[in-house]
Scaffold this motif. Structure first.
Motif, PDB file in Angstrom:
ATOM      1  N   UNK A  32       0.808  -1.221   0.000  1.00 47.38           N
ATOM      2  CA  UNK A  32       0.000   0.000   0.000  1.00 47.38           C
ATOM      3  C   UNK A  32       0.839   1.268   0.000  1.00 47.38           C
ATOM      4  N   UNK A  33       2.160   1.142  -0.226  1.00 51.92           N
ATOM      5  CA  UNK A  33       2.966   2.358  -0.174  1.00 51.92           C
ATOM      6  C   UNK A  33       2.801   3.198  -1.434  1.00 51.92           C
ATOM      7  N   UNK A  34       2.460   2.539  -2.546  1.00 52.27           N
ATOM      8  CA  UNK A  34       2.258   3.270  -3.794  1.00 52.27           C
ATOM      9  C   UNK A  34       0.893   2.914  -4.346  1.00 52.27           C
ATOM     10  N   UNK A  35       0.217   3.888  -4.917  1.00 57.14           N
ATOM     11  CA  UNK A  35      -1.105   3.665  -5.486  1.00 57.14           C
ATOM     12  C   UNK A  35      -1.062   2.610  -6.586  1.00 57.14           C
ATOM     13  N   UNK A  36      -0.006   2.675  -7.407  1.00 54.83           N
ATOM     14  CA  UNK A  36       0.099   1.768  -8.550  1.00 54.83           C
ATOM     15  C   UNK A  36       0.108   0.302  -8.101  1.00 54.83           C
ATOM     16  N   UNK A  37       0.956  -0.025  -7.124  1.00 57.33           N
ATOM     17  CA  UNK A  37       1.035  -1.408  -6.662  1.00 57.33           C
ATOM     18  C   UNK A  37      -0.262  -1.816  -5.977  1.00 57.33           C
ATOM     19  N   UNK A 152      -3.931   3.150   0.409  1.00 54.67           N
ATOM     20  CA  UNK A 152      -2.764   3.589  -0.352  1.00 54.67           C
ATOM     21  C   UNK A 152      -2.809   5.095  -0.570  1.00 54.67           C
ATOM     22  N   UNK A 153      -4.019   5.629  -0.811  1.00 51.92           N
ATOM     23  CA  UNK A 153      -4.164   7.069  -0.972  1.00 51.92           C
ATOM     24  C   UNK A 153      -3.728   7.816   0.283  1.00 51.92           C
ATOM     25  N   UNK A 154      -4.166   7.303   1.443  1.00 53.65           N
ATOM     26  CA  UNK A 154      -3.803   7.964   2.703  1.00 53.65           C
ATOM     27  C   UNK A 154      -2.300   7.866   2.924  1.00 53.65           C
ATOM     28  N   UNK A 155      -1.736   6.682   2.615  1.00 56.26           N
ATOM     29  CA  UNK A 155      -0.303   6.488   2.885  1.00 56.26           C
ATOM     30  C   UNK A 155       0.572   7.379   2.017  1.00 56.26           C
ATOM     31  N   UNK A 156       0.125   7.639   0.793  1.00 61.70           N
ATOM     32  CA  UNK A 156       0.910   8.531  -0.070  1.00 61.70           C
ATOM     33  C   UNK A 156       0.963   9.930   0.535  1.00 61.70           C
ATOM     34  N   UNK A 157      -0.126  10.329   1.206  1.00 59.60           N
ATOM     35  CA  UNK A 157      -0.123  11.651   1.858  1.00 59.60           C
ATOM     36  C   UNK A 157       0.770  11.656   3.077  1.00 59.60           C
ATOM     37  N   UNK A 158       0.819  10.519   3.789  1.00 61.76           N
ATOM     38  CA  UNK A 158       1.625  10.465   5.013  1.00 61.76           C
ATOM     39  C   UNK A 158       3.109  10.680   4.698  1.00 61.76           C
ATOM     40  N   UNK A 159       3.519  10.247   3.498  1.00 61.88           N
ATOM     41  CA  UNK A 159       4.922  10.437   3.110  1.00 61.88           C
ATOM     42  C   UNK A 159       5.318  11.910   3.164  1.00 61.88           C
ATOM     43  N   UNK A 169       7.089   4.529   9.221  1.00 67.89           N
ATOM     44  CA  UNK A 169       6.857   3.339   8.396  1.00 67.89           C
ATOM     45  C   UNK A 169       5.704   2.454   8.895  1.00 67.89           C
ATOM     46  N   UNK A 170       6.006   1.212   9.274  1.00 66.72           N
ATOM     47  CA  UNK A 170       4.932   0.275   9.583  1.00 66.72           C
ATOM     48  C   UNK A 170       4.057   0.750  10.741  1.00 66.72           C
ATOM     49  N   UNK A 171       4.699   1.355  11.733  1.00 68.29           N
ATOM     50  CA  UNK A 171       3.976   1.762  12.926  1.00 68.29           C
ATOM     51  C   UNK A 171       2.870   2.760  12.607  1.00 68.29           C
ATOM     52  N   UNK A 172       3.224   3.831  11.891  1.00 64.19           N
ATOM     53  CA  UNK A 172       2.199   4.825  11.549  1.00 64.19           C
ATOM     54  C   UNK A 172       1.192   4.214  10.577  1.00 64.19           C
ATOM     55  N   UNK A 173       1.670   3.264   9.756  1.00 67.87           N
ATOM     56  CA  UNK A 173       0.767   2.561   8.848  1.00 67.87           C
ATOM     57  C   UNK A 173      -0.330   1.840   9.614  1.00 67.87           C
ATOM     58  N   UNK A 174       0.054   1.158  10.685  1.00 66.54           N
ATOM     59  CA  UNK A 174      -0.927   0.420  11.486  1.00 66.54           C
ATOM     60  C   UNK A 174      -1.909   1.356  12.170  1.00 66.54           C
ATOM     61  N   UNK A 175      -1.389   2.465  12.714  1.00 66.37           N
ATOM     62  CA  UNK A 175      -2.283   3.412  13.384  1.00 66.37           C
ATOM     63  C   UNK A 175      -3.281   3.995  12.377  1.00 66.37           C
ATOM     64  N   UNK A 176      -2.775   4.308  11.176  1.00 64.96           N
ATOM     65  CA  UNK A 176      -3.660   4.817  10.126  1.00 64.96           C
ATOM     66  C   UNK A 176      -4.714   3.781   9.757  1.00 64.96           C
ATOM     67  N   UNK A 177      -4.272   2.515   9.637  1.00 63.82           N
ATOM     68  CA  UNK A 177      -5.222   1.452   9.324  1.00 63.82           C
ATOM     69  C   UNK A 177      -6.299   1.384  10.401  1.00 63.82           C
TER      70      UNK A 177
END
Lengths: 191, 196
Positions: A32-37, A152-159, A169-177
Motif C-alpha cells: 500500500x505504499x504506492x497507489x500503482x502497486x 494507499x491514498x492515505x499512505x501517499x499523503x503520510x509520506x 513506516x509500519x507503525x504509523x501505517x498500522x495506526x492509520x489502518x
C-alpha cells in the motif's frame, strides 16, 4: 435478489475483509505504499479470489463431503489455490500479456494471502449455496480492493507529513489502518 | 556449535521477534488477541507447526528439488496444520471454536513459510529446531502481550480475572477491530524507541 444485495453490502462494508475480519493484512501493509502497486494487487485479488471461491466450493460440496474426508480440507484448499495461481499465471502470460505485465509479481504472492484461503473457508463454514458463495467471494474481493486503494491514498499523503521517528513506516501505517477501520466500523449494525 | 544453537533460539525472542521485527503473520496477531488466553493458544499452535515443519523441511532439504520447493513446503506445513487442527478439536474444543478459521489459516501464515524458505532449507536439523522454537516462542510472547493490553483495557480483566474492580467502564475500542491496529502500531513504536 434483495438477499444477495444485502449479502454483498455486508461483505464489502460491514464485515470488510481487511478491516473487520483481519484477513490479508500482510499484503495490505506491504503493497500500500504506492497507489500503482495497490491497484495491481487489488485486481489480482479480485481475479483469483472469485475463481478460488468457486472452485473450492465445488471441491468441498462434490468431493470432500460425499466421501467424508472433510479433514483434508486445509490441504486440499491450499493445493487448489496454489495450483490455480500457477495456472492463472501461465495462462495470462501466454494469452493476455498486457494484464500479466500489470499483475506481474502480485500473482505468486496471492498463494500465501490469507484473504483467499479465509474466504474459501468462510464459504464452507457458513454453508452457503453456490450463488451465495459466488456473491460472497466477489464482494469480499471488492471490499479488499476498496480498503487497499483507500489506504494507499492515505499512505501517499503520510509520506509528505513529518512523522515522529519511532512511529515511522509500519507503525504509523498500522495506526492509520486503525483509523480507517474506525470508519468502516461505523457501518456496523447497518445490515 | 552449542553456542550458535542458543543464538538461533534467542534471536527469535528479541532481534527477530515476529510480528514486530519481522512484519509477518499480522492477520492472526490482530484477529485473535482479544484476550490473553486466545493469544497464547494461537501462539502455541503456531509454534508447534513452526517447529515440526522446520525439522521436516530441514531433514528433507537434500531431497527436495529447489524448483518445486515452495509447493513441498506448503504440503509439509498443511500436514502439520491438519494435525494441530484435529488435536485442538479433540482436547481444547472451546479454544478451537474461539480461534475459528485462524487455525486452518496457519497454513498461509507467512512466518512459517518464511522460516522454511529462509532458514530450514539451508541448515541442519538442530539449528532449524532452535530457530523454529525461538521464533515460535517469540510470536507467543508477542501475542500474549498484545492480548494482555487489549483485554486489560477492553474488558478490565487478565486471563478472565477482574483487575480494576466492578466500577470499571470497559474501553470497548480496544477489543474491536480499530483498537487492534492502533494498539499494535503503538507497541511497534515503543519497541522502536527501546531499540535506540
Amino acid at each position: 435478489m434483495g438477499d444477495y444485495i444485502v449479502l454483498a453490502i455486508s461483505c464489502i462494508f460491514v464485515n470488510n475483509i481487511l478491516l473487520g475480519q483481519f484477513l490479508g493484512n500482510c499484503p495490505f501493509l506491504g503493497t500500500s505504499k504506492k497507489m500503482e502497486t495497490a491497484v495491481g494487487m487489488a485486481m489480482a485479488v479480485v481475479f483469483v479470489l472469485v475463481m478460488a471461491g468457486v472452485i473450492t466450493w465445488i471441491l468441498n460440496t462434490y468431493f470432500l463431503v460425499p466421501f467424508g474426508i472433510e479433514y483434508l480440507r486445509t490441504i486440499g484448499f491450499i493445493l487448489v489455490i496454489a495450483a490455480l495461481v500457477q495456472f492463472v499465471e501461465m495462462f495470462l502470460k501466454k494469452s493476455i500479456p498486457a494484464l500479466y505485465a500489470g499483475l506481474g509479481i502480485f500473482l505468486p504472492l496471492i498463494t500465501t494471502n490469507c484473504a483467499v484461503m479465509g474466504v474459501c473457508l468462510i464459504n464452507v463454514n457458513e454453508e452457503y449455496t453456490f450463488i451465495q458463495a459466488l456473491v460472497t467471494s466477489f464482494s469480499y474481493a471488492v471490499g479488499f480492493g476498496l480498503a487497499l486503494i483507500l489506504f494507499a491514498g492515505v499512505r501517499e499523503r503520510i509520506l509528505l507529513a513529518r512523522v515522529p521517528k519511532p512511529l515511522q513506516d509500519t507503525s504509523i501505517g498500522l495506526v492509520t489502518a486503525g483509523m480507517l477501520a474506525l470508519v468502516f466500523y461505523a457501518f456496523k449494525g447497518m445490515v | 556449535m552449542a553456542k550458535s544453537i542458543v543464538q538461533e533460539f534467542t534471536k527469535g525472542l528479541w532481534d527477530e521477534i515476529p510480528p514486530f521485527r519481522l512484519v509477518l503473520g499480522l492477520c492472526p496477531t490482530l484477529a485473535v488477541t482479544k484476550t490473553v488466553e486466545n493469544g497464547i493458544g494461537m501462539g502455541l499452535a503456531t509454534t508447534f507447526v513452526l517447529v515440526c515443519s522446520n525439522i521436516l523441511v530441514s531433514a528433507l532439504r537434500n531431497m527436495i528439488p529447489s524448483k518445486v520447493r515452495i509447493a513441498c513446503f506448503i504440503v509439509v506445513i498443511a500436514t502439520f496444520v491438519t494435525v494441530v487442527e484435529l488435536l485442538m478439536q479433540a482436547y481444547t474444543y472451546p479454544l478451537f471454536l474461539k480461534l475459528g478459521i485462524f487455525i486452518p489459516l496457519i497454513v498461509v501464515n507467512c512466518i512459517v513459510l518464511g522460516r522454511a524458505e529462509a532458514f530450514a532449507f539451508k541448515n541442519p536439523i538442530a539449528p532449524s529446531l532452535a530457530d523454529g522454537l525461538g521464533i515460535g516462542v517469540g510470536f507467543t510472547i508477542a501475542l500474549a502481550a498484545l492480548g494482555a493490553i487489549r483485554e486489560l483495557f477492553g474488558a478490565g480483566t487478565i486471563l478472565g480475572i477482574n483487575v480494576f474492580g466492578p466500577s470499571f467502564q470497559p474501553f470497548n475500542f480496544m477489543v474491536e477491530a480499530p483498537g487492534a491496529f492502533v494498539c499494535l502500531g503503538l507497541m511497534l513504536a515503543v519497541m522502536n524507541l527501546a531499540k535506540k
